[in-house]
Motif scaffolding. Sequence first.
Motif, PDB file in Angstrom:
ATOM      1  N   LEU A 148      -8.884  -2.652  -9.614  1.00 11.28           N
ATOM      2  CA  LEU A 148      -7.795  -3.628  -9.652  1.00 11.28           C
ATOM      3  C   LEU A 148      -6.709  -3.192 -10.627  1.00 11.28           C
ATOM      4  O   LEU A 148      -5.524  -3.420 -10.386  1.00 11.28           O
ATOM      5  N   GLY A 155      -2.563  -6.464  -9.275  1.00  9.27           N
ATOM      6  CA  GLY A 155      -3.991  -6.746  -9.395  1.00  9.27           C
ATOM      7  C   GLY A 155      -4.253  -7.949 -10.275  1.00  9.27           C
ATOM      8  O   GLY A 155      -5.133  -8.774  -9.984  1.00  9.27           O
ATOM      9  N   MET A 235      -3.066  -4.135  -1.651  1.00  7.93           N
ATOM     10  CA  MET A 235      -3.116  -5.459  -2.281  1.00  7.93           C
ATOM     11  C   MET A 235      -2.691  -6.557  -1.299  1.00  7.93           C
ATOM     12  O   MET A 235      -3.104  -7.708  -1.439  1.00  7.93           O
TER      13      MET A 235
END
Length: 339
Positions: A148, A155, A235
């Motif tokens: 992440l 993230g 993402m």
Amino acid sequence: MDITDTPHPALPRLLPASVVNCAAYGRDGSRRDIDLEAISDVLAVDDGSFVWVGLYEPDDAILEKLQEEFDLHDLAIEDASNAHQRPKIETYGRSLFIAVHTAQAIDGEIHFGETHLFVGSRYLVSVRHGASSSYATARARMEREPELLQHGSAGALYVVLDMVVDRLLPIVDEFSNALNALEQDIFADDFRKHTVQKLYDLKRELTRLRMAVAPLQDVLSQLARPRAELIDEEMQLYFRDIHDHAMRINENTDTLREMLTAAVSVNLSLVTVRQGEIVKRLGAWAALLAAPTLIASWYGMNFIHMPELAGRWSYPILIGAVAVSVVVLYRMFKRSGWL
């Protein structure tokens, strides 16, 4: 459940009380706590790191300081200082301002709060107001999942929004359990005022929850679209997953609201039916009493010439007539279901 963050052990002590987190994260998974004055120095070095500042009900001075450090828009700062924003997403140049509503169960009651997020390519500023759970859990998750951190501020934004949505699921379950617990009261033989009041309270809270979740879907759908400078393609998949969770919560909320509306209608209908049954029974008994009352009232009149008064069997015949009329009426009402 606590509504304030626990400052990180390494957090500088000079930070104001409303600043619960201020750290620079490297793409290699490293974390370095910094003070507010060092933010611009960190951002000046293009090493792929990003800064996450967590605030809880900050004053105007703190927001002005962050505006200076991150070059935030005046309108976004004005919105963040007011804790009565509708869920939305606004674009200011290369940065985003996101407002979402949060919900939290405290002592058996649902309390609502807000979170405002400033997102840039190398920073995330989270501003919490009211009943909002600590984002320490979200930070811990990001720190233990290096993949992440590879996505920078996107993230961090993902773990925050994912936590906000996930915290709504248990609340919906609590509403469902509360409705199930009220089912016996809804179909009880006697009218209970507190049952209708509880149903109304549940519907009111569900309406507030829907006002928080429904606009959140639009925010998440926009985040799932291409934003090259802030959110990469990978993402976008994560934000699409949160959007699916928000849709499920919204659908469950709508279903519960419909069930509550039906429950209130059923409860009131049952009360009306029971009242009608009571009125029917009272009417039937009144008719049974009316027959002998009518016959007996004849003999309360002041007339001299009433032939039956002189008859030897008049009294027994009168009693028999009254008894027969009452029995006939009773069987008629019994057969029709009034008794």
